[in-house]
Design a protein around this motif. Structure first.
Motif, PDB file in Angstrom:
ATOM      1  N   PHE A 179     -42.500 -27.865   6.221  1.00 59.07           N
ATOM      2  CA  PHE A 179     -41.785 -27.994   6.890  1.00 59.07           C
ATOM      3  C   PHE A 179     -43.753 -29.879   7.196  1.00 59.07           C
ATOM      4  O   PHE A 179     -44.630 -29.771   7.009  1.00 59.07           O
ATOM      5  N   GLY A 180     -42.974 -30.534   6.890  1.00 55.44           N
ATOM      6  CA  GLY A 180     -43.319 -31.915   6.383  1.00 55.44           C
ATOM      7  C   GLY A 180     -44.148 -32.237   8.309  1.00 55.44           C
ATOM      8  O   GLY A 180     -44.060 -32.162   9.139  1.00 55.44           O
ATOM      9  N   GLY A 181     -46.106 -32.006   7.720  1.00 59.72           N
ATOM     10  CA  GLY A 181     -46.330 -32.426   8.409  1.00 59.72           C
ATOM     11  C   GLY A 181     -47.763 -31.571   8.837  1.00 59.72           C
ATOM     12  O   GLY A 181     -48.637 -31.526   9.652  1.00 59.72           O
ATOM     13  N   PHE A 182     -47.424 -29.689   8.088  1.00 60.69           N
ATOM     14  CA  PHE A 182     -48.029 -29.098   8.020  1.00 60.69           C
ATOM     15  C   PHE A 182     -49.197 -29.265   8.229  1.00 60.69           C
ATOM     16  O   PHE A 182     -49.396 -29.958   7.294  1.00 60.69           O
ATOM     17  N   ALA A 183     -50.378 -28.307   9.031  1.00 58.24           N
ATOM     18  CA  ALA A 183     -51.871 -28.963   8.353  1.00 58.24           C
ATOM     19  C   ALA A 183     -52.338 -28.061   7.077  1.00 58.24           C
ATOM     20  O   ALA A 183     -51.206 -28.023   6.292  1.00 58.24           O
ATOM     21  N   PHE A 315     -19.552 -31.045   9.305  1.00 61.60           N
ATOM     22  CA  PHE A 315     -20.868 -29.653  10.178  1.00 61.60           C
ATOM     23  C   PHE A 315     -22.554 -30.518  10.306  1.00 61.60           C
ATOM     24  O   PHE A 315     -22.881 -30.878   9.378  1.00 61.60           O
ATOM     25  N   TRP A 316     -22.441 -30.156  11.288  1.00 62.00           N
ATOM     26  CA  TRP A 316     -24.063 -30.571  11.621  1.00 62.00           C
ATOM     27  C   TRP A 316     -24.915 -29.682  12.083  1.00 62.00           C
ATOM     28  O   TRP A 316     -25.511 -29.544  13.673  1.00 62.00           O
ATOM     29  N   ALA A 317     -26.051 -29.116  11.514  1.00 64.30           N
ATOM     30  CA  ALA A 317     -26.797 -28.695  12.157  1.00 64.30           C
ATOM     31  C   ALA A 317     -28.571 -28.994  12.476  1.00 64.30           C
ATOM     32  O   ALA A 317     -29.296 -30.190  11.298  1.00 64.30           O
ATOM     33  N   ALA A 318     -28.500 -29.345  13.130  1.00 67.11           N
ATOM     34  CA  ALA A 318     -29.748 -30.346  13.897  1.00 67.11           C
ATOM     35  C   ALA A 318     -30.532 -29.744  13.883  1.00 67.11           C
ATOM     36  O   ALA A 318     -31.441 -28.962  15.116  1.00 67.11           O
ATOM     37  N   SER A 319     -31.678 -29.006  12.643  1.00 67.61           N
ATOM     38  CA  SER A 319     -32.898 -28.982  12.431  1.00 67.61           C
ATOM     39  C   SER A 319     -33.488 -29.580  11.661  1.00 67.61           C
ATOM     40  O   SER A 319     -33.628 -30.562  11.150  1.00 67.61           O
ATOM     41  N   ASP A 320     -33.914 -28.924  10.690  1.00 71.30           N
ATOM     42  CA  ASP A 320     -35.351 -29.395   9.527  1.00 71.30           C
ATOM     43  C   ASP A 320     -35.355 -29.164   8.392  1.00 71.30           C
ATOM     44  O   ASP A 320     -34.607 -27.493   8.742  1.00 71.30           O
ATOM     45  N   GLY A 326     -32.220 -25.039   8.382  1.00 70.44           N
ATOM     46  CA  GLY A 326     -32.162 -26.347   7.399  1.00 70.44           C
ATOM     47  C   GLY A 326     -31.980 -26.124   6.148  1.00 70.44           C
ATOM     48  O   GLY A 326     -30.820 -26.387   5.404  1.00 70.44           O
ATOM     49  N   HIS A 327     -32.382 -25.002   5.171  1.00 70.75           N
ATOM     50  CA  HIS A 327     -31.937 -24.618   4.612  1.00 70.75           C
ATOM     51  C   HIS A 327     -30.711 -23.626   4.229  1.00 70.75           C
ATOM     52  O   HIS A 327     -29.663 -24.476   3.215  1.00 70.75           O
ATOM     53  N   SER A 328     -30.117 -23.029   5.150  1.00 69.19           N
ATOM     54  CA  SER A 328     -29.012 -22.442   5.017  1.00 69.19           C
ATOM     55  C   SER A 328     -27.511 -23.536   5.737  1.00 69.19           C
ATOM     56  O   SER A 328     -26.573 -23.848   4.747  1.00 69.19           O
ATOM     57  N   TYR A 329     -27.541 -24.480   6.477  1.00 64.57           N
ATOM     58  CA  TYR A 329     -26.673 -24.277   7.510  1.00 64.57           C
ATOM     59  C   TYR A 329     -26.676 -26.326   6.872  1.00 64.57           C
ATOM     60  O   TYR A 329     -26.247 -27.364   7.737  1.00 64.57           O
ATOM     61  N   ILE A 330     -28.229 -26.805   6.663  1.00 66.33           N
ATOM     62  CA  ILE A 330     -27.841 -28.433   6.339  1.00 66.33           C
ATOM     63  C   ILE A 330     -27.977 -28.275   5.009  1.00 66.33           C
ATOM     64  O   ILE A 330     -26.941 -29.325   4.287  1.00 66.33           O
ATOM     65  N   VAL A 331     -28.514 -27.580   3.980  1.00 69.71           N
ATOM     66  CA  VAL A 331     -28.150 -27.954   2.559  1.00 69.71           C
ATOM     67  C   VAL A 331     -26.704 -27.227   1.892  1.00 69.71           C
ATOM     68  O   VAL A 331     -26.363 -27.430   1.500  1.00 69.71           O
ATOM     69  N   TYR A 332     -27.482 -25.921   1.618  1.00 69.84           N
ATOM     70  CA  TYR A 332     -26.064 -25.097   1.535  1.00 69.84           C
ATOM     71  C   TYR A 332     -24.846 -24.253   1.501  1.00 69.84           C
ATOM     72  O   TYR A 332     -24.253 -24.495   0.858  1.00 69.84           O
ATOM     73  N   GLY A 333     -25.468 -24.136   2.668  1.00 71.03           N
ATOM     74  CA  GLY A 333     -23.462 -23.078   3.266  1.00 71.03           C
ATOM     75  C   GLY A 333     -22.742 -24.497   3.704  1.00 71.03           C
ATOM     76  O   GLY A 333     -21.528 -24.743   2.853  1.00 71.03           O
ATOM     77  N   PRO A 334     -22.815 -25.520   3.878  1.00 68.90           N
ATOM     78  CA  PRO A 334     -22.465 -26.963   4.012  1.00 68.90           C
ATOM     79  C   PRO A 334     -21.220 -27.033   2.682  1.00 68.90           C
ATOM     80  O   PRO A 334     -20.229 -27.261   2.371  1.00 68.90           O
ATOM     81  N   LEU A 335     -22.174 -27.627   1.902  1.00 68.95           N
ATOM     82  CA  LEU A 335     -22.150 -28.141   0.076  1.00 68.95           C
ATOM     83  C   LEU A 335     -21.438 -26.429  -0.438  1.00 68.95           C
ATOM     84  O   LEU A 335     -20.735 -27.100  -1.166  1.00 68.95           O
ATOM     85  N   LEU A 336     -21.981 -25.765   0.161  1.00 70.50           N
ATOM     86  CA  LEU A 336     -21.172 -24.504  -0.990  1.00 70.50           C
ATOM     87  C   LEU A 336     -19.922 -24.415  -0.211  1.00 70.50           C
ATOM     88  O   LEU A 336     -18.432 -24.034  -1.248  1.00 70.50           O
ATOM     89  N   HIS A 337     -19.258 -25.140   0.305  1.00 65.24           N
ATOM     90  CA  HIS A 337     -17.953 -24.491   1.452  1.00 65.24           C
ATOM     91  C   HIS A 337     -17.196 -25.983   1.356  1.00 65.24           C
ATOM     92  O   HIS A 337     -16.050 -25.466   1.208  1.00 65.24           O
ATOM     93  N   GLY A 338     -18.169 -27.248   0.581  1.00 68.78           N
ATOM     94  CA  GLY A 338     -17.132 -27.837   0.408  1.00 68.78           C
ATOM     95  C   GLY A 338     -17.333 -29.087   1.916  1.00 68.78           C
ATOM     96  O   GLY A 338     -16.017 -30.081   2.066  1.00 68.78           O
TER      97      GLY A 338
END
Length: 668
Positions: A179-183, A315-320, A326-338
């Protein structure tokens, strides 16, 4: 969806796609899956997944374009680790991008970037996104990244984070997003554990009122870590460009200009795709491993079964991307499903106001919105009557999904009433990677029960167990456990430490994965998750270790002993509060000490911990063996009936703590 007889006549169960004469939207597989959805009840689908899991998931795996389809759906290795589709050959980035282009969807939007904090909007088609991913894969390849190597990604919510993740996957390498900004020390721990060949980061992150420079954080982390990556790649944002002072650092854009695009590298279904670190009760983060094959199968299935999405939907997952959502439903899930996915760099409020989410729905015709309950509590707090919603056309929106923390009934009722669409509370964990329980909108939606995440998702055999591992009757609370084997997509182990995985998840109840959450299943089969049974708290959907915070507080020279507990918060769900004992002879103003402890936690863990309260107490309730009774402290904070064990050393300490917390307004 209706299908013509001539379309149905061309379908065969062993085909992934029908002939090119059939529109992509009505592929053979989509036809078959939608027919199944229409005629199969939830109970039938679920029963098949439990009684014949290998057949069930083999059927779902046919929805994906494998290089070599797996012949052995499930096996156990010498350590007893369950591996799905281990003999299949594939590439996740190919499945998510190249395959859709080959099927004629190249001009469809793949990614929408909307950043109110930088006043930037960008759109990428599948062709455009694939070109950038292949080129950055070439950059990484030029830095020596090969199949199985690790790459740490430390970025805000910008398209380059998604591009970097997919580029790593394209090479068959393993990414670990932080996560960007982690110490810095948190980043250093992850670098030492993952041992990346390359670190990719942005020059800065942008908050509502400030810019956070990332390079000093990365430099400090690398000075603290024992492992030294060979290269760092910096994406320079126009809001803040940083000086590259050593040969170790390279500029993203300069490398992209001269890179040769890289081809997809085939991997086994059981090869790791990514490592994602989650808090552990010891303070040392756990590297959750996600394998390629089961991950792709599970997410592809979930996009239709859970979220009722079709290829081409937005599809919008309002996460990071730093979190599992973010891994599952910003990047991979929606794109795997077209589908078209959305990368949003902003807040639910203050960017610019409580209408931000609704503006996004109208502007991009979003069909499903997924966010943590915290986001909607923040919107409700600023716009309790939902007046901002009236400014936007939400006709495209079909469902609101919430997860990451318990969805309280008032927030559920508000969102359901104001948005005017079904609200789905679903429960899952970083470890599982996708929903354990949900209202399956793509199979058979059920009447909602506020406070419940509805029913188990196919593949998850959910049980409620007592302390001896016996199932309890309906309505009784206990520990939520999942009978093995877990379905595809769940972690097979902890990175480099199977014994920690076994001890942390499998040892308490042999034959089960212990979730660490407590709850009950009612007479209708609905699952209610009531909260954690360990010392991990949930702050705005982010799991944080109380043990780690306690280590930080205990490092203060005035603190002799401490305990961190969660208290209820109207917006974030839970926030941490520290109870501290001072060393003998120490005199310090409590407000001054609190300021210093808050600063320590921000430096060591980061502002994401939301640690703002520290209270000086004269004693903590303990057993006679010296163990702090954290469960008892949680009961006080939650205003529950306190169960004082017979092993307590000083019963009067309970009343004292209760009185202090009442006086400080910390009892929920």
């Amino acid at each position: 969806m209706a299908y013509k007889p001539e379309v149905l006549s061309q379908c065969a169960p062993d085909l992934i796609y029908c002939s090119s004469q059939i529109p992509v939207e009505a592929t053979c597989l989509n036809v078959r899956q939608n027919i199944v959805s229409l005629v199969m009840t939830y109970e039938q689908e679920y029963r098949q997944s439990i009684e014949a899991p290998e057949n069930f998931w083999t059927d779902k795996a046919r929805a994906l374009p494998w290089y070599r389809f797996p012949e052995t759906p499930l096996r156990q290795d010498e350590n007893g680790i369950f591996l799905w589709f281990s003999d299949g050959e594939m590439n996740t980035a190919y499945m998510a991008l190249d395959h859709h282009i080959e099927q004629g969807r190249g001009e469809q939007l793949a990614l929408i970037y909307d950043s109110p904090v930088s006043n930037t909007r960008q759109k990428y088609t599948y062709l455009e996104l694939r070109a950038l991913v292949a080129t950055f894969a070439g950059v990484l390849k030029s830095k020596g990244v090969e199949k199985g190597d690790r790459v740490v990604i430390y970025m805000p919510m910008i398209p380059q984070a998604v591009i970097a993740m997919l580029a790593v996957a394209r090479l068959g390498a393993v990414h670990s997003v932080v996560f960007g900004g982690f110490a810095p020390n948190e980043l250093a721990v992850r670098i030492d554990d993952a041992k990346p060949k390359v670190v990719v980061f942005a020059s800065c992150g942008i908050e509502v009122s400030r810019i956070i420079e990332y390079k000093p954080l990365v430099d400090r982390a690398l000075s603290l870590s024992s492992h030294k990556p060979g290269s760092c790649i910096v994406y320079q944002r126009e809001q803040l460009r940083v000086a590259l002072e050593s040969e170790r650092d390279s500029d993203w854009d300069e490398l992209m200009e001269k890179a040769t695009p890289a081809a997809c590298v085939a991997v086994k279904g059981s090869d790791p795709l990514y490592i994602l670190y989650t808090s552990g009760t010891t303070g040392k983060p756990k590297g959750v491993v996600r394998e390629n094959g089961g991950h792709a199968v599970a997410l592809k299935y979930s996009m239709q079964a859970v979220y009722n999405m079709q290829p081409g939907d937005v599809f919008w997952a309002a996460s990071d991307v730093g979190w599992v959502v973010g891994h599952s439903y910003i990047v991979y899930g929606p794109l795997l499903h077209g589908c078209t996915t959305v990368v949003y760099e902003g807040k639910p409020v203050r960017t610019p106001d409580a209408g931000a989410f609704w503006r996004m729905v109208e502007e991009y015709q979003i069909r499903a919105l997924f966010a943590a309950p915290t986001a909607f509590r923040a919107i409700r707090k600023e716009d309790p009557e939902g007046e901002k919603i009236l400014n936007y056309d939400l006709s495209s929106l079909q469902t609101l999904f919430m997860a990451g923390e318990r969805l309280d009934p008032p927030t559920y009722q508000w969102a359901r009433e104001k948005a005017g669409v079904p609200v789905v509370d679903h429960w899952w964990q970083t470890e599982t990677g996708w929903a354990i329980c949900a209202n399956l909108m793509g199979i058979e939606p059920k009447p909602a029960k506020p406070g419940s995440s509805t029913v188990p998702v196919p593949g998850f055999n959910v049980q409620v167990l007592n302390e001896t591992g016996e199932p309890v009757r309906a309505g009784m609370q206990g520990v939520i456990a999942l009978k093995l084997p877990l379905p595809p997509g769940c972690l097979p182990s902890i990175w480099g430490d199977f014994e920690r995985f076994r001890a942390g998840y499998l040892a308490q109840f042999p034959g089960y994965y212990c979730s660490g959450d407590g709850g009950y299943i009612d007479e209708d089969g609905y699952v209610f998750i009531m909260g954690r049974t360990d010392d991990v708290i949930n702050v705005a959907g982010h799991r944080l270790s109380t043990g780690e915070m306690e280590e930080v507080l205990a490092s203060h020279p005035a603190v002799a002993e401490c305990s961190v507990i969660a208290v209820k918060d109207s917006v974030k769900g839970q926030v941490p509060v520290g109870l501290v004992l001072l060393k003998d002879g120490i005199e310090i103003d409590e407000d001054r000490l609190q300021t210093q402890l808050v600063s320590l936690v921000r430096q060591s863990i980061g502002p994401i911990a939301c640690f703002q309260r520290a209270i000086v107490v004269s004693r903590l309730p303990k057993t006679r063996s010296g163990k702090i009774l954290r469960k008892l402290l949680r009961q006080i904070a939650d205003n529950q009936s306190v169960s004082v064990p017979s092993t307590i050393d000083d019963p009067a300490s309970v009343a004292e703590i209760e009185a202090i917390m009442q006086a400080k307004g910390l009892v929920g």
